[in-house]
Design an enzyme around this catalytic site. Structure first.
Site, PDB file in Angstrom:
ATOM      1  N   HIS A 128     -45.846 -14.715   1.487  1.00 54.50           N
ATOM      2  CA  HIS A 128     -46.068 -15.207   0.164  1.00 54.50           C
ATOM      3  C   HIS A 128     -44.672 -16.107  -0.316  1.00 54.50           C
ATOM      4  O   HIS A 128     -43.853 -15.307  -0.142  1.00 54.50           O
ATOM      5  CB  HIS A 128     -46.498 -14.188  -0.719  1.00 54.50           C
ATOM      6  CG  HIS A 128     -46.974 -14.861  -1.958  1.00 54.50           C
ATOM      7  ND1 HIS A 128     -45.979 -15.246  -3.191  1.00 54.50           N
ATOM      8  CD2 HIS A 128     -47.994 -14.654  -2.957  1.00 54.50           C
ATOM      9  CE1 HIS A 128     -46.388 -15.635  -4.238  1.00 54.50           C
ATOM     10  NE2 HIS A 128     -47.916 -15.245  -4.149  1.00 54.50           N
ATOM     11  N   ASP A 177       0.980  -1.272  -0.109  1.00 56.90           N
ATOM     12  CA  ASP A 177      -0.135   0.099  -0.028  1.00 56.90           C
ATOM     13  C   ASP A 177       1.151   1.212  -0.074  1.00 56.90           C
ATOM     14  O   ASP A 177       2.103   1.129   0.899  1.00 56.90           O
ATOM     15  CB  ASP A 177      -1.041  -0.114   1.294  1.00 56.90           C
ATOM     16  CG  ASP A 177      -2.079   0.931   1.144  1.00 56.90           C
ATOM     17  OD1 ASP A 177      -3.159   0.492   0.948  1.00 56.90           O
ATOM     18  OD2 ASP A 177      -1.883   2.113   1.076  1.00 56.90           O
ATOM     19  N   LYS A 222     -20.742  -8.925 -11.133  1.00 53.88           N
ATOM     20  CA  LYS A 222     -20.471  -7.921  -9.899  1.00 53.88           C
ATOM     21  C   LYS A 222     -21.629  -6.772  -9.659  1.00 53.88           C
ATOM     22  O   LYS A 222     -22.177  -6.488  -8.960  1.00 53.88           O
ATOM     23  CB  LYS A 222     -19.319  -7.710 -10.080  1.00 53.88           C
ATOM     24  CG  LYS A 222     -18.789  -6.627  -8.930  1.00 53.88           C
ATOM     25  CD  LYS A 222     -19.081  -7.286  -7.578  1.00 53.88           C
ATOM     26  CE  LYS A 222     -19.021  -6.328  -6.467  1.00 53.88           C
ATOM     27  NZ  LYS A 222     -18.947  -6.389  -5.091  1.00 53.88           N
ATOM     28  N   GLY A 246     -26.154   3.336   2.133  1.00 55.30           N
ATOM     29  CA  GLY A 246     -24.787   4.068   2.005  1.00 55.30           C
ATOM     30  C   GLY A 246     -23.767   2.716   1.729  1.00 55.30           C
ATOM     31  O   GLY A 246     -24.283   1.736   1.039  1.00 55.30           O
ATOM     32  N   CYS A 278     -20.574   0.337  -2.052  1.00 57.45           N
ATOM     33  CA  CYS A 278     -20.980  -0.574  -3.440  1.00 57.45           C
ATOM     34  C   CYS A 278     -22.319  -0.313  -3.927  1.00 57.45           C
ATOM     35  O   CYS A 278     -22.315   0.030  -4.984  1.00 57.45           O
ATOM     36  CB  CYS A 278     -20.918  -2.098  -2.595  1.00 57.45           C
ATOM     37  SG  CYS A 278     -19.482  -2.004  -1.603  1.00 57.45           S
TER      38      CYS A 278
HETATM   39  N1  SAJ Z   1     -30.056  -1.715   3.520  1.00 54.70           N
HETATM   40  C1  SAJ Z   1     -31.419  -1.353   3.466  1.00 54.70           C
HETATM   41  N2  SAJ Z   1     -32.443  -2.210   3.418  1.00 54.70           N
HETATM   42  C2  SAJ Z   1     -32.054  -3.307   3.588  1.00 54.70           C
HETATM   43  C3  SAJ Z   1     -30.664  -3.874   3.202  1.00 54.70           C
HETATM   44  C4  SAJ Z   1     -29.683  -2.938   3.293  1.00 54.70           C
HETATM   45  O1  SAJ Z   1     -31.735  -0.068   3.674  1.00 54.70           O
HETATM   46  O2  SAJ Z   1     -33.318  -4.323   3.558  1.00 54.70           O
HETATM   47  C5  SAJ Z   1     -29.111  -0.653   3.329  1.00 54.70           C
HETATM   48  C6  SAJ Z   1     -28.112  -0.612   4.701  1.00 54.70           C
HETATM   49  O3  SAJ Z   1     -28.402   0.152   5.910  1.00 54.70           O
HETATM   50  C7  SAJ Z   1     -26.851   0.124   3.798  1.00 54.70           C
HETATM   51  C8  SAJ Z   1     -26.942  -0.249   2.336  1.00 54.70           C
HETATM   52  O4  SAJ Z   1     -28.144  -0.727   2.176  1.00 54.70           O
HETATM   53  O5  SAJ Z   1     -26.852   1.433   3.962  1.00 54.70           O
HETATM   54  C9  SAJ Z   1     -25.925  -1.492   2.097  1.00 54.70           C
HETATM   55  O6  SAJ Z   1     -25.977  -2.285   2.743  1.00 54.70           O
HETATM   56  P1  SAJ Z   1     -25.909  -4.064   2.469  1.00 54.70           P
HETATM   57  O7  SAJ Z   1     -25.549  -4.575   3.810  1.00 54.70           O
HETATM   58  O8  SAJ Z   1     -26.852  -4.462   1.743  1.00 54.70           O
HETATM   59  O9  SAJ Z   1     -24.574  -4.163   1.541  1.00 54.70           O
HETATM   60  P2  SAJ Z   1     -23.127  -3.580   1.586  1.00 54.70           P
HETATM   61  O10 SAJ Z   1     -22.842  -2.305   0.895  1.00 54.70           O
HETATM   62  O11 SAJ Z   1     -22.496  -3.787   2.927  1.00 54.70           O
HETATM   63  O12 SAJ Z   1     -22.398  -4.853   0.822  1.00 54.70           O
HETATM   64  C10 SAJ Z   1     -22.790  -5.056  -0.727  1.00 54.70           C
HETATM   65  C11 SAJ Z   1     -23.153  -6.708  -0.802  1.00 54.70           C
HETATM   66  N3  SAJ Z   1     -23.800  -6.633  -2.006  1.00 54.70           N
HETATM   67  C12 SAJ Z   1     -24.891  -7.389  -1.988  1.00 54.70           C
HETATM   68  O13 SAJ Z   1     -25.442  -7.915  -1.060  1.00 54.70           O
HETATM   69  C13 SAJ Z   1     -25.381  -7.855  -3.405  1.00 54.70           C
HETATM   70  C14 SAJ Z   1     -21.858  -7.335  -0.713  1.00 54.70           C
HETATM   71  O14 SAJ Z   1     -21.992  -8.776  -0.607  1.00 54.70           O
HETATM   72  C15 SAJ Z   1     -20.766  -6.926  -1.702  1.00 54.70           C
HETATM   73  O15 SAJ Z   1     -19.537  -7.755  -1.529  1.00 54.70           O
HETATM   74  C16 SAJ Z   1     -20.523  -5.481  -1.575  1.00 54.70           C
HETATM   75  O16 SAJ Z   1     -21.665  -4.677  -1.610  1.00 54.70           O
HETATM   76  C17 SAJ Z   1     -19.500  -4.828  -2.428  1.00 54.70           C
HETATM   77  O17 SAJ Z   1     -18.298  -4.944  -2.105  1.00 54.70           O
HETATM   78  O18 SAJ Z   1     -19.616  -4.762  -3.519  1.00 54.70           O
END
Ligand code: SAJ
Length: 406
Positions: A239, A29, A201, A252, A255
């Site tokens: 369902h 890094d 991805k 947030g 990703c």
């Molecule tokens: N969130 C909601 N409602 C939900 C689920 C999540 O509002 O029902 C919000 C969370 O609070 C957060 C955001 O979505 O602000 C994202 O959180 P997350 O837990 O869904 O996902 P990340 O960003 O931590 O990780 C995602 C994951 N992708 C998928 O689930 C398709 C992870 O597997 C990936 O590796 C990661 O992105 C990445 O590096 O791309």
């Protein structure tokens, strides 16, 4: 020896896993402080099980350096930000890491890009750069794209148990690198071409964004007409073919709130649904602000410093604040010259914003309205301390009477 470039949220745990499984690993890094801390056993962020893994990797001889190593296998896990105005990917870190690899690598080295890239990035930027340097792809350099799927908060488990994708020009090389990842990955690894790996991805994260947007839109509809969105989602999800996600104060992380923009930026005429979902999710902090205003009016509270936002991280039980809904909300308040709202997050120790409290009880003493932006376990364990406040619970974790919901 594997040289892993970029020791952030993805590169670091991946490097540690390879080292734990017995590979000779050097993590590189450009941040000297980070490299020195890692050598001393100090981690740059919190993650379940990471400390133990770090120790095991150190015991197995992992080293950290600011120098690129001369070897046969490189994994690039550098940031891939997007340009705010055009919504397109900025490949500058990938290209600069690639050039440093080309300066030192063995002939026939495999360069594996783990960073998420927009579909077509390898063809558009990476191949031309390698050719410009006079290397022959497939002979001097083998190119691969192996995007990760791990979720902050459960990274170590998911590194081991999630299936993964490896995109390669040459199937034999793809299979060889698959063998390498099988050192720690116990799940299926699909070998495909690079375009399909790039696209799948971004599609995965876009799928989640769209589905969260649906839940958020439902929350707004239900709020408008006084219906309980959580009860409705709970019933609908009974369902057998319905699985609605949970609404929240926004989306947030680095990703889900970013990757869909790659598609919107590259295919503006073909991404109506994806763009709308992005807009819905981005509108949630504003929706929360509207709810705060309603509660202030109802209780005749005029002073914004009586409002406290709980949670700065982008989701529960992590200290990562990238693109967090709370930061998005504060940015909006700033635009409206509304300063002074209090903020507290038990996981975010360094001061990220103004008016950030370091002590939960002091924070509570100063406010009348508490807005739960993140459902950390910490708040779930302290619900008895917040009962005297007007609580706006955007994460549906409070069960007591009188709580305001999204
Ligand atoms: N969130 C909601 N409602 C939900 C689920 C999540 O509002 O029902 C919000 C969370 O609070 C957060 C955001 O979505 O602000 C994202 O959180 P997350 O837990 O869904 O996902 P990340 O960003 O931590 O990780 C995602 C994951 N992708 C998928 O689930 C398709 C992870 O597997 C990936 O590796 C990661 O992105 C990445 O590096 O791309």
């Amino acid at each position: 020896m594997i040289n892993i470039i970029g020791l952030g949220y993805i590169g670091l745990p991946t490097a540690l896993m390879f080292a734990k499984s017995g590979e000779v690993v050097v993590g590189t890094d450009y941040n000297t402080d980070l490299v020195n801390s890692l050598e001393k056993g100090i981690l740059p962020f919190e993650e379940e099980g990471l400390e133990e893994l770090h120790q095991k990797a150190l015991n197995n001889g992992i080293t950290f350096s600011t120098e690129y190593q001369k070897t046969h296998t490189y994994i690039l896990a550098v940031p891939t930000p997007y340009i705010k105005e055009s919504k397109k990917l900025d490949p500058k870190y990938v290209i600069s890491a690639l050039n440093s690899v080309l300066d030192v690598c063995d002939k026939g080295a495999s360069v594996i890009i783990e960073s998420t890239v927009s579909p077509g990035t390898v063809d558009k930027y990476v191949r031309p750069e390698i050719e410009r340097r006079g290397y022959v792809i497939g002979e001097d350099i083998h190119l691969l794209h192996a995007p990760e799927r791990i979720i902050p908060g459960n990274m170590i488990y998911e590194l081991e148990h999630n299936s993964r994708t490896i995109g390669a020009d040459n199937i034999e090389i793809g299979e060889k690198i698959k063998g390498l990842y099988l050192n720690f990955c116990k799940a299926d690894i699909v070998v495909t071409d690079i375009r399909s790996a790039e696209m799948s991805k971004v599609v995965e994260n876009t799928f989640r964004d769209i589905n969260i947007a649906f839940a958020n839109e439902l929350a707004k509809i239900c709020q408008m007409d006084n219906m309980d969105v959580y009860e409705i989602i709970r019933i609908a999800n009974m369902h057998p073919r319905v699985n609605i996600m949970q609404p929240g104060p926004g989306v947030g992380g680095h990703c889900i709130s970013v990757d869909p923009w790659f598609l919107v930026g590259d295919y503006p005429d073909l991404t109506n649904l994806i763009l709308t979902a992005r807009k819905i999710n981005d509108s949630m902090p504003k929706h929360v602000l509207g709810r705060i205003r309603d509660i202030m009016r109802e209780h005749n509270i005029k002073d914004i410093s009586k409002v406290g936002l709980y949670g700065l991280a982008y989701k529960e039980d992590v200290d990562d604040t990238r693109e967090s809904p709370t930061l998005q909300l504060l940015e909006r308040m700033d635009e409206h010259l509304a300063f002074g709202v209090k903020v507290f997050d038990p996981h975010v120790k360094n001061s990220v914003v103004d008016y950030q409290s370091a002590n939960f009880e002091e924070f509570l003493n100063e406010i009348e309205i508490l807005v739960i932006m993140v459902g950390h376990n910490h708040i779930k364990e302290n619900l008895n301390l917040i009962k005297s406040k007007h609580v706006l619970d955007t994460k549906n974790i409070c069960t007591f009477e009188g709580v305001y919901k999204l």
